[in-house]
Design an enzyme around this catalytic site. Sequence first.
Site, PDB file in Angstrom:
ATOM      1  N   TYR A 168       0.845  -1.207   0.000  1.00  0.00           N
ATOM      2  CA  TYR A 168       0.000   0.000   0.000  1.00  0.00           C
ATOM      3  C   TYR A 168       0.875   1.249   0.000  1.00  0.00           C
ATOM      4  O   TYR A 168       0.619   2.219  -0.694  1.00  0.00           O
ATOM      5  CB  TYR A 168      -0.924  -0.009   1.214  1.00  0.00           C
ATOM      6  CG  TYR A 168      -1.971   1.074   1.151  1.00  0.00           C
ATOM      7  CD1 TYR A 168      -3.220   0.827   0.592  1.00  0.00           C
ATOM      8  CD2 TYR A 168      -1.690   2.366   1.613  1.00  0.00           C
ATOM      9  CE1 TYR A 168      -4.169   1.830   0.499  1.00  0.00           C
ATOM     10  CE2 TYR A 168      -2.636   3.375   1.524  1.00  0.00           C
ATOM     11  CZ  TYR A 168      -3.876   3.103   0.979  1.00  0.00           C
ATOM     12  OH  TYR A 168      -4.810   4.094   0.879  1.00  0.00           O
ATOM     13  N   PHE A 199      -8.875  19.328 -24.616  1.00  0.00           N
ATOM     14  CA  PHE A 199      -9.262  17.933 -24.770  1.00  0.00           C
ATOM     15  C   PHE A 199     -10.532  17.752 -23.934  1.00  0.00           C
ATOM     16  O   PHE A 199     -10.728  18.463 -22.951  1.00  0.00           O
ATOM     17  CB  PHE A 199      -8.137  16.973 -24.333  1.00  0.00           C
ATOM     18  CG  PHE A 199      -8.546  15.549 -24.525  1.00  0.00           C
ATOM     19  CD1 PHE A 199      -8.704  15.047 -25.814  1.00  0.00           C
ATOM     20  CD2 PHE A 199      -8.856  14.717 -23.454  1.00  0.00           C
ATOM     21  CE1 PHE A 199      -9.154  13.740 -26.016  1.00  0.00           C
ATOM     22  CE2 PHE A 199      -9.297  13.422 -23.656  1.00  0.00           C
ATOM     23  CZ  PHE A 199      -9.448  12.928 -24.939  1.00  0.00           C
ATOM     24  N   THR A 200     -11.380  16.804 -24.314  1.00  0.00           N
ATOM     25  CA  THR A 200     -12.706  16.680 -23.679  1.00  0.00           C
ATOM     26  C   THR A 200     -12.618  16.627 -22.149  1.00  0.00           C
ATOM     27  O   THR A 200     -13.299  17.386 -21.453  1.00  0.00           O
ATOM     28  CB  THR A 200     -13.423  15.406 -24.181  1.00  0.00           C
ATOM     29  OG1 THR A 200     -12.538  14.299 -24.037  1.00  0.00           O
ATOM     30  CG2 THR A 200     -13.841  15.535 -25.639  1.00  0.00           C
ATOM     31  N   ASP A 230       0.578  18.758 -21.147  1.00  0.00           N
ATOM     32  CA  ASP A 230      -0.111  17.467 -21.258  1.00  0.00           C
ATOM     33  C   ASP A 230       0.715  16.594 -22.203  1.00  0.00           C
ATOM     34  O   ASP A 230       0.710  16.778 -23.417  1.00  0.00           O
ATOM     35  CB  ASP A 230      -1.528  17.672 -21.801  1.00  0.00           C
ATOM     36  CG  ASP A 230      -2.292  16.352 -21.968  1.00  0.00           C
ATOM     37  OD1 ASP A 230      -1.651  15.281 -22.001  1.00  0.00           O
ATOM     38  OD2 ASP A 230      -3.523  16.393 -22.094  1.00  0.00           O
ATOM     39  N   LYS A 286      -1.165   6.025 -23.405  1.00  0.00           N
ATOM     40  CA  LYS A 286      -0.752   6.269 -24.782  1.00  0.00           C
ATOM     41  C   LYS A 286       0.750   6.005 -24.945  1.00  0.00           C
ATOM     42  O   LYS A 286       1.161   4.897 -25.238  1.00  0.00           O
ATOM     43  CB  LYS A 286      -1.179   7.672 -25.199  1.00  0.00           C
ATOM     44  CG  LYS A 286      -2.719   7.785 -25.291  1.00  0.00           C
ATOM     45  CD  LYS A 286      -3.187   9.200 -25.480  1.00  0.00           C
ATOM     46  CE  LYS A 286      -4.701   9.279 -25.594  1.00  0.00           C
ATOM     47  NZ  LYS A 286      -5.208   9.120 -26.951  1.00  0.00           N
ATOM     48  N   ARG A 325     -15.248  12.763 -33.560  1.00  0.00           N
ATOM     49  CA  ARG A 325     -14.602  13.878 -32.876  1.00  0.00           C
ATOM     50  C   ARG A 325     -15.126  15.151 -33.521  1.00  0.00           C
ATOM     51  O   ARG A 325     -14.468  15.795 -34.325  1.00  0.00           O
ATOM     52  CB  ARG A 325     -13.076  13.806 -32.980  1.00  0.00           C
ATOM     53  CG  ARG A 325     -12.454  12.620 -32.285  1.00  0.00           C
ATOM     54  CD  ARG A 325     -12.182  12.761 -30.799  1.00  0.00           C
ATOM     55  NE  ARG A 325     -13.305  12.687 -29.900  1.00  0.00           N
ATOM     56  CZ  ARG A 325     -13.197  12.418 -28.580  1.00  0.00           C
ATOM     57  NH1 ARG A 325     -12.031  12.176 -28.052  1.00  0.00           N
ATOM     58  NH2 ARG A 325     -14.254  12.404 -27.802  1.00  0.00           N
ATOM     59  N   PHE A 379     -20.949  12.167 -25.611  1.00  0.00           N
ATOM     60  CA  PHE A 379     -20.497  11.243 -26.659  1.00  0.00           C
ATOM     61  C   PHE A 379     -20.257   9.835 -26.128  1.00  0.00           C
ATOM     62  O   PHE A 379     -20.314   8.873 -26.883  1.00  0.00           O
ATOM     63  CB  PHE A 379     -19.229  11.766 -27.354  1.00  0.00           C
ATOM     64  CG  PHE A 379     -18.022  11.897 -26.459  1.00  0.00           C
ATOM     65  CD1 PHE A 379     -17.797  13.062 -25.723  1.00  0.00           C
ATOM     66  CD2 PHE A 379     -17.105  10.859 -26.346  1.00  0.00           C
ATOM     67  CE1 PHE A 379     -16.690  13.179 -24.903  1.00  0.00           C
ATOM     68  CE2 PHE A 379     -15.991  10.965 -25.519  1.00  0.00           C
ATOM     69  CZ  PHE A 379     -15.786  12.132 -24.796  1.00  0.00           C
TER      70      PHE A 379
HETATM   71  N1  F0G Z   1      -5.061  14.338 -22.487  1.00  0.00           N
HETATM   72  C1  F0G Z   1      -5.046  13.937 -23.761  1.00  0.00           C
HETATM   73  C2  F0G Z   1      -4.305  14.720 -24.773  1.00  0.00           C
HETATM   74  C3  F0G Z   1      -5.717  12.744 -24.134  1.00  0.00           C
HETATM   75  O1  F0G Z   1      -5.697  12.362 -25.406  1.00  0.00           O
HETATM   76  C4  F0G Z   1      -6.384  12.008 -23.143  1.00  0.00           C
HETATM   77  C5  F0G Z   1      -7.116  10.798 -23.488  1.00  0.00           C
HETATM   78  C6  F0G Z   1      -6.378  12.480 -21.829  1.00  0.00           C
HETATM   79  C7  F0G Z   1      -5.701  13.642 -21.533  1.00  0.00           C
HETATM   80  C8  F0G Z   1      -7.102  11.737 -20.731  1.00  0.00           C
HETATM   81  O2  F0G Z   1      -6.416  10.582 -20.445  1.00  0.00           O
HETATM   82  O3  F0G Z   1      -7.979   8.715 -21.052  1.00  0.00           O
HETATM   83  O4  F0G Z   1      -6.024   8.330 -19.555  1.00  0.00           O
HETATM   84  O5  F0G Z   1      -7.971   9.612 -18.759  1.00  0.00           O
HETATM   85  N2  F0G Z   1      -7.428  10.473 -24.632  1.00  0.00           N
HETATM   86  C9  F0G Z   1      -8.131   9.239 -24.992  1.00  0.00           C
HETATM   87  C10 F0G Z   1      -8.436   9.224 -26.465  1.00  0.00           C
HETATM   88  C11 F0G Z   1      -9.318   8.954 -24.163  1.00  0.00           C
HETATM   89  O6  F0G Z   1      -9.148   8.314 -26.880  1.00  0.00           O
HETATM   90  O7  F0G Z   1      -7.950  10.061 -27.199  1.00  0.00           O
HETATM   91  P1  F0G Z   1      -7.138   9.232 -19.935  1.00  0.00           P
END
Ligand code: F0G
Length: 482
Positions: A79, A131-132, A222, A265, A388, A454
Amino acid sequence: MNVTLSNGKVLPIEMHKIKIVQKTTLPPASRRLQAMEEAGYNTFLLRTKDVFLDMLTDSGTNAMSDNQLAAMMQADDAYAGSESFFKLADAVKDVLGFRFVIPAHQGRAAEHLLAKALVKPGDVVLMNYHFTTSKAHIDLAGGRVQELFGKDALETASSNPFKGNIDLDRMEATIREVGVEHIPYVRMEATTNLIGGQPFSMQNLRAVKAKADAHGIPLVFDGSLISEQAYFIQQRDPEFAHASIQQVITEMMKNVDIFYMSGRKSTAVRGGLIATNSQKFYDLILPFLPVYEGFATYGGMSTKEVEAMAVGMREMTEQSVASSAADFIKYFVDRLVEEGLPAVTPAGGLACHIDAQKFLPHLPQSVYPAGALAAAVYLTSGVRGMERGTISTDRDAQGNDTLADVELLRLAFPRRLYTLSHIEYTVDRLKWLFAHREMVGGLKFIQEPQVLRFFFGRLGPVERDWGKELTTAFQKDFGMDC
Ligand code: F0G
């Protein structure tokens, strides 16, 4: 990596051997139609048993290396104080140059911690593009996002190598307008996801940092796609033509106050982290970690993934790893352009993107052309992509659609997962669809969540049952088994 053939043609080539495989099947068009209806015309709601090639995302779907899998067996399950964490911290120090590491279960968890610690109601976060999930966390903290992309960032057919740059005049004007006291940080996203995986230049990063410094604003980076970002700088900027991926990363990190990433990624694991050299920021963020994620040495990740991330962090600096998806994506984009299809250029990181408004010019944004294209591509190929565009943005306070700047279909190319014949198959089916594009109709929501709609929203054809008509036409040309 690429090889040049004796006829002069450049071919992307796999610099790895495939030691474990997962079987995939191609369901026939009749089943695909049923599956699409069951999924409410939303590719997120498909089951993978109905998907032939999963190009939804590269997130958590990259092939891991043998060394990563081996490292997972050495996980130190504790832990607190796990040795696995210290291996990750060492890798972060060596590769990124930061001494403080805050692990988190994925990228958006890091964004959540950052927003909790740094964003106050009324704040404005400046960025090259949102980013979303990064936007959602800033909105939920009572702040808002201000994008500062340049003039041609939204041109989908372009030769600008750095569409992810921040426009410095816009940045200056926004700082004056908003006031530094309301700007907690400026965020630079490596290979801006939502405009087609487009990188920024080193010159731009340096200039943004200098301007931010002049106003006392910290720079948050990021780095979810940091290895691709470094690869593009190496390939596209003569200053770095002879630099290694590690050297480009080191140079970028000189401009960063807080780094965060989705480890799903570039490092090919299910995890994420925040890293910094600032004691002040570390002390601000750390208290939120045990509340939302877990103790400081695992942060919501399994220790197996922590081990694999330590290895992935080092491996992403290898030339053949950093280029592994990007070169195939470029081949994919070049093939589509060759066939006259509107792929986004230059080719970016993470995916091949297609301009849905150019593909389906008869569909206005109000009927979600990118969502319709994602559904149509699945119906005619079994390939699952992701919308997108306007579906990926939520409604404004008045309940109106927020029309997206660009309507893109994203066909992600996870690292080391698919091969050239998978690309050729997809190009062929896309060509057929392009020739039959008038048959594709619009979509409307049937069930619509309020936030990040989405993911779970259910949709259906606006008027005629175009999914069925398209499937029938496809079966006429390819037979009932394809
Ligand atoms: N920042 C970027 C640039 C991303 O592309 C993503 C995720 C995140 C933050 C969030 O990271 O998914 O680990 O919580 N992109 C994925 C995509 C979901 O399908 O492009 P996460």
